[in-house]
Design an enzyme around this catalytic site. Structure first.
Site, PDB file in Angstrom:
ATOM      1  N   TYR A  69       0.826  -1.209   0.000  1.00  0.00           N
ATOM      2  CA  TYR A  69       0.000   0.000   0.000  1.00  0.00           C
ATOM      3  C   TYR A  69       0.860   1.260   0.000  1.00  0.00           C
ATOM      4  O   TYR A  69       0.352   2.354  -0.273  1.00  0.00           O
ATOM      5  CB  TYR A  69      -0.924   0.033   1.225  1.00  0.00           C
ATOM      6  CG  TYR A  69      -1.922  -1.098   1.320  1.00  0.00           C
ATOM      7  CD1 TYR A  69      -2.260  -1.882   0.217  1.00  0.00           C
ATOM      8  CD2 TYR A  69      -2.537  -1.383   2.536  1.00  0.00           C
ATOM      9  CE1 TYR A  69      -3.164  -2.925   0.325  1.00  0.00           C
ATOM     10  CE2 TYR A  69      -3.457  -2.420   2.656  1.00  0.00           C
ATOM     11  CZ  TYR A  69      -3.755  -3.189   1.551  1.00  0.00           C
ATOM     12  OH  TYR A  69      -4.658  -4.220   1.672  1.00  0.00           O
ATOM     13  N   HIS A 126       0.873 -11.424   1.609  1.00  0.00           N
ATOM     14  CA  HIS A 126      -0.197 -10.712   0.915  1.00  0.00           C
ATOM     15  C   HIS A 126      -0.704 -11.460  -0.323  1.00  0.00           C
ATOM     16  O   HIS A 126      -1.911 -11.568  -0.536  1.00  0.00           O
ATOM     17  CB  HIS A 126       0.292  -9.321   0.504  1.00  0.00           C
ATOM     18  CG  HIS A 126      -0.803  -8.333   0.298  1.00  0.00           C
ATOM     19  ND1 HIS A 126      -0.612  -6.977   0.375  1.00  0.00           N
ATOM     20  CD2 HIS A 126      -2.120  -8.484   0.024  1.00  0.00           C
ATOM     21  CE1 HIS A 126      -1.749  -6.349   0.168  1.00  0.00           C
ATOM     22  NE2 HIS A 126      -2.678  -7.243  -0.062  1.00  0.00           N
TER      23      HIS A 126
END
Length: 306
Positions: A69, A126
């Site tokens: 992110y 992730h």
């Protein structure tokens, strides 16, 4: 840097959390608020400080970040600015693609520096696609990060049943969580995953849980959600939103919900879901069967072709 309090381990085993704590068939060693504020999607690669402050000020204690992110530093700034002690918060981050020479442990050490804490509560792989051919090796590296005290628990994200089976062949610490796209339009397709989650006491965590409402208007769920919303509102004697219906469905499924919003009113609405009356078994079954009539992923890039 926010440091670990002496009573943290005791607090983690018996958390004093305002929100519903994941219990039941899930891991006895893992406890978390049932809902988390995410810093992806709308906040992806953006300054997250104000959003984190808004979320914490309005009651969120679980904050869900990720290396990819590219905003872990401002996530940390928001935490510091909130004035909350480390022991009051549950912080998640996720391992991105490893750089040459890096390990899950060293990558987490950099995340901790960015977030300005000395441990996270949950550290996830992730994307399995970032570690093709090295998934088992990567999981062993996650275990090392936990053993080093850098994270309380470890888990995965976007793992199919086959991905889970692969790492479970070598795991000495099973994943505590698998965070996946989860809502009624994919619930049927998730059944192989859910069977493994149940067997190994892996908590199912969802992102995109409200996508049928915000990205899939006009689908078969619309009238069902409205029908249930009206019943809940009448029973409660106070407003109930469509989003609360689906979040309540997820909560009653034992799912850890990850959501986000830039609006204080919406944030409070999400947290208020715990005060909404429970769906009946018949209402849950109706959402299940209606959702099963349409297979729709809103984040198809996170899952192998079906």
């Amino acid at each position: 840097m926010l440091r670990r309090s002496a009573s943290l381990v005791k607090c983690f085993k018996k958390p004093n959390l305002k929100h519903h704590t994941i219990t039941g068939f899930h891991s006895s060693h893992f406890a978390s608020p049932w809902i988390a504020f995410g810093t992806g999607t709308a906040l992806y690669q953006k300054d997250a400080e104000k959003a984190i402050r808004l979320a914490i000020d309005n009651g969120f204690t679980h904050l869900d970040g990720a290396q990819v992110y590219a905003n872990e530093d401002t996530l940390g700034n928001g935490i510091v600015a909130s004035g909350k002690s480390r022991s009051e918060l549950f912080i998640t981050t996720k391992l991105g693609k490893l750089q040459p020479g890096a390990t899950p442990k060293s990558a987490l050490q950099e995340s901790l520096r960015q977030i300005k804490v000395d441990y996270v509560d949950l550290y996830l792989i992730h994307q399995p696609s970032n570690h093709v051919g090295k998934l088992k090796e990567t999981w062993k590296g996650m275990e090392e990060a936990q053993k080093a005290g850098l994270t309380k628990s470890i888990g995965v994200s976007n793992f199919t049943a086959d991905h889970l089976k692969s790492i479970l062949e070598v795991a000495t610490i099973p994943p505590a969580v698998n965070q996946v796209e989860a809502h009624p339009y994919v619930w049927k397709a998730l059944q192989p995953n859910l069977a493994i989650h149940d067997q190994y006491k892996i908590v199912t965590s969802s992102y995109g849980g409200l996508s049928p409402l915000f990205r899939g208007k006009g689908g078969p769920l619309d009238p069902v959600v409205e029908q249930i919303r009206a019943r809940l509102e009448k029973t409660r004697g106070a407003p109930v939103s469509d989003g609360q219906v689906l979040n309540k469905w997820l909560q009653q499924k034992g799912v850890l919900v990850v959501t986000t919003s830039s609006k204080a009113e919406r944030i409070r609405e999400y947290l208020d879901t715990q005060n909404v009356p429970e769906l009946t078994p018949e209402e849950i079954a109706l959402i299940d069967t209606t959702g099963g009539k349409l297979h729709q992923r809103y984040f198809p890039g996170n899952w192998p072709p079906e």
